[in-house]
Design a protein around this motif. Structure first.
Motif, PDB file in Angstrom:
ATOM      1  N   ALA A   1       0.836  -1.205   0.000  1.00  0.00           N
ATOM      2  CA  ALA A   1       0.000   0.000   0.000  1.00  0.00           C
ATOM      3  C   ALA A   1       0.869   1.253   0.000  1.00  0.00           C
ATOM      4  CB  ALA A   1      -0.923  -0.014   1.213  1.00  0.00           C
ATOM      5  N   GLU A   2       1.957   1.217   0.740  1.00  0.00           N
ATOM      6  CA  GLU A   2       2.854   2.371   0.778  1.00  0.00           C
ATOM      7  C   GLU A   2       3.540   2.557  -0.577  1.00  0.00           C
ATOM      8  OE1 GLU A   2       3.156   4.706   2.771  1.00  0.00           O
ATOM      9  OE2 GLU A   2       4.966   5.686   2.025  1.00  0.00           O
ATOM     10  N   ARG A   3       3.937   1.449  -1.195  1.00  0.00           N
ATOM     11  CA  ARG A   3       4.535   1.564  -2.523  1.00  0.00           C
ATOM     12  C   ARG A   3       3.532   2.115  -3.520  1.00  0.00           C
ATOM     13  NH1 ARG A   3       6.245  -3.671  -1.158  1.00  0.00           N
ATOM     14  NH2 ARG A   3       4.937  -4.599  -2.769  1.00  0.00           N
ATOM     15  N   ALA A   4       2.269   1.666  -3.398  1.00  0.00           N
ATOM     16  CA  ALA A   4       1.231   2.167  -4.301  1.00  0.00           C
ATOM     17  C   ALA A   4       1.007   3.658  -4.089  1.00  0.00           C
ATOM     18  CB  ALA A   4      -0.062   1.392  -4.078  1.00  0.00           C
ATOM     19  N   ARG A   5       1.045   4.095  -2.839  1.00  0.00           N
ATOM     20  CA  ARG A   5       0.849   5.528  -2.548  1.00  0.00           C
ATOM     21  C   ARG A   5       1.876   6.374  -3.289  1.00  0.00           C
ATOM     22  NH1 ARG A   5       3.094   9.440   0.149  1.00  0.00           N
ATOM     23  NH2 ARG A   5       4.762   8.099   0.933  1.00  0.00           N
TER      24      ARG A   5
END
Length: 783
Positions: free
Chosen positions: A725-729
């Motif tokens: 999720a952090e990478r997607a952000r």
């Protein structure tokens, strides 16, 4: 060598002493002089004299209490092994008769001992006494909740008869198989029970026996899920066989068939109501309490739908009363939990008193399944009270116990309680996870699955996904395709989604259905999970339809119900709704957007290019992921969309986890150790060792804390730092900004509008200010 020493000592014994030792080896390690006297036909004093040489030779030992025993098990086994088959079986018969007579005098003893001797003597005495005492022994073990041992007594006599070629009357054998199956099921082995009942069905000699087996199959299926088609077919055949022949069995089978049809598919469910009425009429004519209670249960289940809680509570109370009259704790417990459920549905605080009585009964019986049932209902109470921490612990503890005993409904109960927990937590990410998992889990109940998902997405603010799930409910047949008690659960979720999506037609349809139920509440299963007062979704629907007076009245009714039941989460929701209705200025963003008169803007994709235009500005740029993200956000205006969903391109994708803090093997070991600790705590409490109890409870709390730290809702391992999720952000934020920068040179005003209206992060959204509203037309000409 040791055996040779024993044999040499035995050879030195007088013949009469050897005869007494033969009988003693059959009796067992504990020698009872009165039994030996009865078997050998001698007086007590003579028996003691004859045993004296064996005592001096060290074959027997006299304890300080005066009890005489073989000095070593090997001595007894050597004597017993030297007996011929005929002598051994005859002695087992004589010992069994002597023990039988001894028990009749009130002397201490065990029916199991008598049963064992008669089973070993079945070739001499026939099956009559062996079967009688096997049943007595099994009943004795069942009273102590020793169900494995009870099944073993029945199995031993069946196998003894089969091995010896001694016949057991067909009806008697069928009865034995059903008793053994019942004990096997109670011990936690329903698969073995099904095999036994299958054999019983093949051996049933007449219509009454066929009916009895069919009823046993239905009872097993009710506790341990089984294919309903096969059960219904077997019950229908049994009903045809006993109709007009045996009113008691006709009533019982009619009742069982009605219950199975009620929990079957929709086209079969319509037959349940008339059959249940017929069953209850037959049951009252039969003048038999066991039959009456079965018919009351059938009528209760056929009525199980929203708005009938008070009526069903009356039937359930009678079920409990008849169960108590029979001394049948299963029926008593079933009546109590159903009565508590009916009272809860009807909004009566009296449900807690009845539920406490049910807890007390199951705690006393302490069967494996009882422990699971108690844990799940204590979790339901914690959810009702708004205690999320206690609820989470109880839910997962119950799931561990249910898995250990192969309780088939464990997953469904956990999912149902997750729905209630998501309401208590009101966490966006948990709502999204729940929506995804509900659709994945309840594949066999699509209306329920998509209705719950719609409500969960609405709770998360993802109105686009909520609207999609509403459409799926319609495709699955809508409410008309769900007539079971689950209807009381799904209509509330569907109502909240319809209101959030401003689906006016569906809101009116749901309000027409829900408002007549405003005095009642929704409950999933028999006190599995509280779904809230029906007045609450009715109030939301009325507000969405613009009838504020109606909404306020319903919200007040919801608050009264919630307070009366101690449902803290629902009381808070109702108070919040009333406060919102009482605000002087209640115009929200959705209303402002509907009222806006912004200029028309267009966004079109066509074979590798995006064209965007507004107020005379136009920009055409190459197809980029950032433009696709912008189009998605504009289509779901005002909705938070997870960056991970945008990155993956999969609707409804929640923030997944990859690197876990704890693996499943370690997690399983932790949970297995929890079960061991529970058993040790119970044992220490029985031994009145408070220090040990406290030490074990501290250890249990430490393990629970570690499990909570390392797991997320649903019991799966929690992710570590490497969170997609952090990478997607980071990825989605960068590509959206890049797309806006490419629009800026050609359409600076439009780029500025997008820049100030789009928010990026773990969740992204397009939400312009009311005075900056734009009327968008989005087209995709690529396909």
């Amino acid at each position: 060598a040791v055996t040779g020493v024993v044999e040499r000592r035995l050879a030195l014994m007088p013949d009469e002493t050897r005869g007494v030792l033969d009988a003693a080896s059959v009796l067992g390690n504990h020698l009872l002089p009165d039994v030996l006297a009865a078997v050998t036909g001698r007086s007590l004093s003579t028996i003691m004299e004859l045993l004296d040489p064996a005592i001096r030779a060290g074959l027997l030992h006299v304890a300080a209490t005066g009890e005489v025993r073989f000095a070593h098990d090997l001595f007894r086994e050597t004597v017993y092994g030297a007996l011929g088959f005929a002598a051994r079986t005859t002695l087992h018969s004589q010992v069994g008769e002597a023990l039988e007579a001894r028990l009749a005098t009130g002397a201490p003893g065990s029916p199991g001992e008598v049963a064992e001797h008669f089973a070993l003597a079945i070739v001499v005495d026939g099956s009559g006494k062996a079967v009688h005492w096997a049943r007595r022994a099994a009943a004795d073990e069942r009273r102590r909740s020793a169900f494995d041992e009870a099944a073993a007594h029945i199995r031993r006599v069946r196998l003894a008869a089969w091995n010896a070629g001694v016949p057991i009357e067909a009806a008697t054998l069928v009865g034995l198989l059903m008793e053994e199956a019942d004990s096997q099921a109670r011990s936690g082995d329903p698969d073995a029970a099904r095999v036994l009942l299958g054999t019983a069905g093949h051996l049933a000699p007449d219509a009454p026996a066929q009916a009895d087996v069919a009823l046993a199959v239905q009872r097993l299926g009710a506790k341990f899920a089984a294919p309903r088609d096969a059960i219904i077919t077997q019950l229908a055949a049994a009903l045809d066989a006993v109709t007009g022949v045996d009113i008691i069995r006709q009533a019982q089978v009619t009742a069982a068939l009605a219950r199975e049809l009620q929990h079957s598919v929709d086209e079969d469910r319509v037959r349940a109501g008339p059959l249940s009425e017929q069953a209850l009429e037959l049951g009252r004519q039969a003048d038999d309490d066991e039959t009456l209670v079965a018919c009351l249960l059938a009528r209760h289940d056929a009525l199980w739908e929203p708005g009938t809680g008070a009526q069903r509570a009356v039937l359930a109370q009678e079920i409990a009363e008849v169960g108590a009259r029979l001394g049948d704790t299963d029926r008593l417990a079933e009546g109590l939990i159903l009565q508590a459920n009916g009272l809860l549905e009807s909004g009566s605080a009296g449900f807690r008193r009845v539920l406490d009585r049910w807890f007390g009964l199951l705690d006393t019986r302490a069967e494996p399944r009882d422990r699971y049932m108690v844990l799940t209902r204590r979790a339901a109470l914690a959810l009702l009270d708004g205690d999320s921490d206690a609820a989470r612990d109880l839910m997962h503890h119950a799931a561990d116990v249910g898995t250990a005993i192969h309780e088939p409904d464990t997953g469904n109960v956990l999912m149902s309680q997750r729905v209630a927990l998501a309401r208590v937590l009101d966490d966006r990410d948990e709502h999204v996870r729940l929506a995804h998992d509900a659709v994945e889990w309840w594949t066999g109940a699509p209306v329920l699955a998509h209705a719950v998902a719609a409500g969960a997405y609405a709770g998360a603010g993802d109105l686009g996904s909520a609207a999609r799930e509403i459409a799926m409910v319609t495709e699955a047949g809508g409410l008309t395709n769900e007539g079971s008690y689950l209807r009381s659960v799904l209509i509330g979720h569907l109502a909240e989604a319809a209101a959030a999506c401003d689906h006016q037609v569906l809101c009116q349809e749901l309000l027409d259905e829900i408002e007549p139920l405003a005095g009642d509440c929704g409950v999933n299963g028999a006190v599995v999970a509280f779904a809230g007062p029906f007045a609450y979704p009715a109030a939301i629907l009325a507000r969405t339809l613009g009838d504020e007076d109606r909404a306020r009245r319903l919200a007040e009714q919801s608050l009264d119900n919630a307070r009366r039941l101690g449902a803290r989460t629902w009381a808070a929701l109702s108070e919040g709704l009333l406060a919102e209705l009482d605000r002087p200025d209640r115009t929200g963003k959705a209303d402002q957007r509907r009222a806006g008169t912004g200029d028309r803007a267009e966004l079109t994709r066509n074979h590798g290019f995006w064209t965007i235009s507004w107020r005379g500005e136009q920009a055409t740029i190459t197809d980029r992921k950032g433009m696709n993200d912008i189009a998605t956000l504009i289509q779901q205006q005002g909705t938070d969309v997870p960056a991970l969903q945008l990155a993956s391109g999969i609707p409804g994708t929640a923030a997944g986890m990859t690197d876990t803090i704890i693996d499943m093997q370690a997690l399983t070991a932790y949970r297995g150790h929890l079960l061991d600790l529970d058993a040790e705590i119970d044992q220490a409490a029985e031994h009145r060792d408070p220090g040990r109890v406290e030490q074990l409870r501290i250890e249990r709390e430490d393990i629970l804390a570690e499990i909570r730290r390392a797991t997320r809702l649903g019991g799966q391992p929690r992710a570590g730092a490497n969170d997609p999720a952090e990478r997607a952000r980071k990825s989605v934020s960068a590509r959206i900004r890049d797309a806006i920068k490419r629009v800026e040179p050609l359409a600076p005003d439009l780029a500025a509008h997008l820049d100030r209206s789009i928010r990026t992060g773990l969740r992204c959204s397009y939400d312009p200010a009311p005075d900056d509203a734009v009327d968008w037309l989005i087209r995709d000409l690529t396909h």
